[in-house]
Enzyme design. Structure first.
Site, short mmCIF file in Angstrom:
data_model
loop_
_atom_site.label_atom_id
_atom_site.label_comp_id
_atom_site.label_asym_id
_atom_site.label_seq_id
_atom_site.Cartn_x
_atom_site.Cartn_y
_atom_site.Cartn_z
N ARG A 278 30.84 47.43 42.66
CA ARG A 278 30.75 48.67 41.86
C ARG A 278 30.31 48.36 40.43
NH1 ARG A 278 36.44 50.48 42.08
NH2 ARG A 278 35.76 52.04 40.59
N LYS B 154 46.05 47.82 45.06
CA LYS B 154 46.64 46.57 44.56
C LYS B 154 48.11 46.76 44.21
CE LYS B 154 43.12 46.44 41.85
NZ LYS B 154 41.93 46.31 41.05
N ASP C 247 39.24 45.24 47.97
CA ASP C 247 39.00 45.78 46.64
C ASP C 247 38.33 44.76 45.73
OD1 ASP C 247 39.31 47.74 44.44
OD2 ASP C 247 40.49 46.10 43.61
N SER D 214 41.25 51.85 44.17
CA SER D 214 41.20 50.45 43.76
C SER D 214 42.52 50.04 43.09
CB SER D 214 40.02 50.29 42.79
OG SER D 214 40.08 49.06 42.12
N HIS E 244 50.85 50.03 35.09
CA HIS E 244 49.41 49.74 35.10
C HIS E 244 48.75 50.61 34.04
CE1 HIS E 244 45.48 48.58 36.56
NE2 HIS E 244 45.11 49.81 36.26
N1 URA Z 1 40.68 48.96 37.43
C1 URA Z 1 40.68 48.66 38.74
O1 URA Z 1 41.46 47.84 39.18
N2 URA Z 1 39.80 49.30 39.53
C2 URA Z 1 38.94 50.23 39.07
O2 URA Z 1 38.19 50.77 39.85
C3 URA Z 1 38.95 50.52 37.70
C4 URA Z 1 39.84 49.88 36.90
#
Ligand code: URA
Length: 432
Positions: A175, A194, A168, A190, A89
């Site tokens: 957000r 995932k 999320d 967040s 990621h």
């Molecule tokens: N990427 C995400 O998935 N969540 C965040 O809060 C910031 C970047």
């Protein structure tokens, strides 16, 4: 007042965090669940997110919050695959096309790579937008199709289904419009909710630092990386983070089809040095985290195995790896104003220019132009002559050039010949 059938009152939960208190595990479980069910209203969650933004969360609160978001949806299970899994990621940067060469490279080393990706919003591009510039390629797969492709090809880059961490999904959108994105506890929970729900066995995090990244400062980036590594490790996912430089764009392109072209060059053994270096560094981490200690991804890049997997991966999702990529109708060159050494090329400015040319979107329903973007002819450290093209801007809609050129004002600095710019390494630090 809340419904008497609910365990808590949202107002009390908000007040606890507003007054710098610690949220109880049961409060966290309830607020995430009730928000997902629509019982906690958007304005209440907005107030809670702002209280968290201002007052923070303890490590225990972040872990519980992450777990509650995982439990809001489904969890995938890759344990039936014949190979170990590893995922990467990136926190997002300008010209960050690394997923494209990385997934097939790591798959070529014997690891299954389930890369569930998103579309871009703002100045950083989305991996799916990039791949959609390949004629025929489709981002949506069912869970069964994804499993089959992981077993047959070893790598999948596809859209994350709506079933993973739905809390999320709602919270991230909220957000985005309440100035509560750039907050370590909320970003860490967040991302990791995932990734943990996705079910990967190991995870490598590329945490970007610099003007083109979420985290502009090294200390902030380190705190985010340490928080995410802790969350992953505690959830049983082998997790490592690299802090990497995003003061200047990665590689020589920012824009969808332009970045695909550059990624294929890397897979064919060429491409810009920084992209190759970061791809191989992340691949080594992923292969090692997956438990394959004796495999060097540099070999799979050199002998063509990685590009073979790329071709199979694109074909498996309906794309034609041999089809010509779209090219822009119009181009405009930005020239060096003087002789000297290019000491700075600002990532954020290049990202905003690419976005304004049509490579990115302002709202999530906006279309993107496949061929739009910025091509970079010199990287910091290079000697340039006045009048040399520094950048080529690409777009199908030339009325966009003016605003893109505005974004590039002050974006590059040319110092007298003989100057030695202080160039940070691409990989700044490793956190495990
Ligand atoms: N990427 C995400 O998935 N969540 C965040 O809060 C910031 C970047």
């Amino acid at each position: 007042m809340n419904d008497a059938t609910e365990a808590f009152d949202a107002v009390d939960v908000i007040a606890t965090k507003r007054d710098r208190g610690r949220l109880a595990d049961e409060q966290i479980d309830w607020v995430i669940d009730a928000y997902t069910r629509g019982v906690v209203a958007e304005e209440q969650m907005a107030a809670l997110a702002m209280a968290i933004y201002l007052n923070g969360m303890t490590g225990e609160e972040i872990a519980r919050w992450t777990d509650a978001m995982i439990r809001s949806g489904e969890r995938l299970d890759f344990s039936g695959l014949s190979r170990p899994t590893s995922d990467k990621h990136s926190t997002g940067g300008v010209g960050d096309k690394i997923t494209l060469p990385l997934a097939p490279l790591v798959a070529a080393c014997g690891v299954a790579v389930p890369q569930l990706s998103g579309r871009g919003l703002g100045h950083t591009g989305g991996t799916l937008d990039k791949l959609e510039s390949i004629p025929g390629w489709r981002a949506s797969l069912t869970n069964d199709e994804m499993m089959r492709q992981l077993e047959d090809v070893g790598a999948v880059i596809c859209a994350a289904g709506s079933g993973l961490a739905p809390a999320d999904k709602k919270l991230y959108a909220l957000r985005d419009v309440t100035a509560t994105v750039s907050c370590v506890p909320l970003i860490a929970s967040s991302i990791m909710s995932k990734k943990i729900a996705e079910g990967t066995g190991s995870l490598v995090l590329d945490v970007k630092v610099g003007s083109g990244a979420f985290m502009k400062e090294l200390d902030q980036a380190r705190e985010l990386a340490e928080t995410m590594v802790r969350l992953g490790t505690e959830a049983g996912v082998r997790t490592v983070a690299l802090l990497t430089n995003m003061a200047t764009p990665l590689g020589l392109t920012a824009g969808n089809a332009l970045e695909v072209r550059e990624s294929v060059e890397v897979l064919q053994g060429g491409g810009p040095e920084d992209v190759v270096e970061l791809t191989v560094a992340l691949a080594r981490e992923m292969v090692s985290a997956a438990g394959l200690e004796d495999v060097d991804p540099a070999d799979a890049l050199a002998d063509g195995r990685a590009v073979d997997v790329w071709r199979r991966m694109i074909r498996a999702q309906g794309g034609d790896p041999d089809a010509p990529l779209p090219t822009a109708k119009e181009t405009h060159q930005v020239l060096a104003p003087a002789d000297g050494v290019l000491v700075e090329l600002d990532a954020l400015a290049v990202g905003v220019a690419a976005w304004r040319l049509g490579a990115g979107r302002a709202r999530k329903e906006d279309p993107v132009q496949a061929a739009a973007g910025v091509e970079i002819h010199y990287k910091p450290g290079a000697v340039v002559r006045g009048g040399d093209p520094l950048l080529t801007l690409h777009t199908d809609t030339p009325e966009r050039f003016g605003r893109a050129i505005e974004a590039l004002e002050g974006a590059f600095t040319i110092a007298p010949e003989g100057s030695r710019p202080d160039l940070p390494p691409i990989v700044i630090e490793r956190i495990a």
